[in-house]
Write an enzyme that holds these catalytic residues in place. Structure first.
Site, PDB file in Angstrom:
ATOM      1  N   HIS A  21     -20.968 -22.134  19.260  1.00 28.91           N
ATOM      2  CA  HIS A  21     -21.854 -21.027  18.879  1.00 28.91           C
ATOM      3  C   HIS A  21     -21.982 -20.017  20.021  1.00 28.91           C
ATOM      4  CE1 HIS A  21     -25.404 -19.251  16.797  1.00 28.91           C
ATOM      5  NE2 HIS A  21     -25.746 -18.937  18.034  1.00 28.91           N
ATOM      6  N   GLU A  22     -22.291 -20.537  21.201  1.00 24.26           N
ATOM      7  CA  GLU A  22     -22.472 -19.635  22.344  1.00 24.26           C
ATOM      8  C   GLU A  22     -21.148 -19.006  22.770  1.00 24.26           C
ATOM      9  OE1 GLU A  22     -25.329 -18.758  23.002  1.00 24.26           O
ATOM     10  OE2 GLU A  22     -26.386 -20.348  21.946  1.00 24.26           O
ATOM     11  N   HIS A  25     -20.644 -15.757  20.888  1.00 26.47           N
ATOM     12  CA  HIS A  25     -21.348 -14.640  21.521  1.00 26.47           C
ATOM     13  C   HIS A  25     -20.602 -14.186  22.778  1.00 26.47           C
ATOM     14  CE1 HIS A  25     -24.706 -15.034  18.866  1.00 26.47           C
ATOM     15  NE2 HIS A  25     -25.149 -16.174  19.371  1.00 26.47           N
TER      16      HIS A  25
END
Length: 426
Positions: A21-22, A25
């Site tokens: 997920h990170e 980003h």
């Protein structure tokens, strides 16, 4: 040994779904030219930290998520004011380090009073040197040094707010997107591991036994094949077995199982489940189903259907939460999720793969909810900016996200307390 293995697998599951997920980003922020100051897994105090390139990678104490800190999202660095005395180090006619304290200890530097400084646009500093102003260019990757910490400056074109709405939206949406991609891949891996059934199950095995329940007390064992119950052949009809158990609460039953090639007869008395109002013995099944390896098209189709079905299930659970069909005691936080993950890990890599896919899908959907501090809320603010033609006041937006984050932390503390008390009470 099995417990240690389950703990390692549980930690790995959390690490993978949060990291992917990170990373979403992080990757799209870097592609947009945004300076990423920190890539963190977890919150709270740092357990491990290493800097590579412009980014510091950290592992933090509380395993409840992670974050990517981009330049311009928070107050940047300590401001340098005209009249302040600083020290600068120059290399190739550009300032590479700006020192704000312990100036007498710095060597090979220029110490002087600041007349003017611009760290965002012009990247220049004017110092009073021997009573004369001297203009120096600042390197776009210069470091600000204060209280033993080095912080890279962030020119305006490296800050989050300087990018287009589309670039910023993509950097935010990429986190949940990576969770969706991971979920799809894991569902595809799951069908490859388990195969596609080519017929109905003809045998029922014991896949899991709950401690302290009638099955464990009767010495039923994982791997036992259930042949008969009260003289009735079970074969692969698990539903028939469940019905017989449900109708026999507090009534003694005779089970015949096949264990290591030998027939074993056991006596089991199902306990009444107050909620289900039926007898239960505390087992989960494992079926012997003939399977075949799916093709590429079948694997993609299965993964897509699994994504769809699980998405509907997740939104149904959100609906139940909003309508009050769930109580706080029904919710689970990181502790409960870790407990369930550990239990599923003991069932084998196939079930753990499917569960990890579900968690990744849930994390992606949850982060897109319009709740302050989550990615969905940030996307709404960007949408409003696109419609208005100008951004919302950053201070107001930050306050909204701060309040939302505080409320989420309070909710997490509450459900974690319930999780811990549930474990203590057994």
């Amino acid at each position: 040994m099995e417990m240690v293995q389950n703990i390692v697998l549980t930690v790995l599951v959390f690490f993978v779904i949060v990291s992917i997920h990170e990373w979403g980003h992080f990757y799209f922020a870097k592609r947009a030219g945004i300076l990423v100051r920190e890539f963190a897994i977890g919150f709270g105090p740092k357990l491990f930290s290493v800097k590579k390139g412009e980014t510091r990678y950290t592992l933090r104490l509380i395993p409840a998520g992670g974050f990517v800190r981009m330049a311009g999202e928070d107050p940047e660095i300590v401001e340098v004011q005209p009249g302040q005395t600083i020290a600068v180090r120059v290399h190739d006619d550009k300032v590479t380090r700006i020192y704000l304290d312990r100036l007498d200890e710095r060597s090979n530097v220029i110490r002087s009073e600041v007349e003017s400084i611009d760290l965002e646009h012009a990247l220049t500093v004017v110092l009073q040197v021997d009573g004369e102003p001297e203009r120096l260019s600042i390197h776009p990757q210069a470091l600000m040094v204060s209280k033993g910490r080095e912080t890279q400056i962030a020119p305006h074109n490296r800050q989050f707010g300087s990018k287009t709405v589309a670039q910023r939206a993509l950097a935010i949406f990429a986190g949940p997107l990576m969770n969706f991609v991971l979920a799809f891949v894991l569902f595809a891996v799951y069908i490859q591991l388990t195969g596609i059934a080519t017929g109905n199950p003809d045998k029922v095995f014991i896949g899991e036994i709950l401690e302290g329940r009638p099955a464990a007390q009767a010495n039923l064992q994982v791997g036992d094949e259930i042949k008969t119950i009260n003289g009735v052949q079970i074969g692969g009809d698990y539903e028939k077995m469940i019905a017989m158990i449900g109708e026999s609460a507090d009534k003694e039953m005779t089970w015949t199982v096949l264990r290591d090639g030998k027939t074993v007869e056991l006596t089991i008395t199902p306990a009444l489940d107050p909620e289900a109002k039926a007898g239960k013995v505390g087992i989960s099944p494992k079926f012997d189903v003939p399977t075949r390896t799916p093709g590429v098209g079948e694997t993609i189709t299965y993964a897509a259907k699994a994504m769809k079905n699980m998405t509907v299930l997740i939104f149904d659970s959100f609906k139940m939460l909003i309508t009050g069909q769930f109580k706080l005691d029904d919710l689970g936080g990181p502790v409960r999720t870790a407990e369930i993950t550990s239990q599923i890990a003991s069932r084998g890599i196939e079930q753990l793969t499917s569960w990890t896919a579900l968690l990744s899908l849930y994390l992606g959907i949850f982060n897109l909810l319009p709740i302050p501090a989550l990615d969905g809320s940030r996307l709404i603010f960007l949408g409003l900016e696109a419609v208005r033609g100008r951004p919302i006041d950053p201070n107001r937006e930050s306050m909204v996200h701060f309040i939302g984050f505080a409320m989420l932390m309070l909710l997490m503390l509450a459900v974690t307390y319930n999780d811990v008390m549930r474990l203590v009470k057994g």
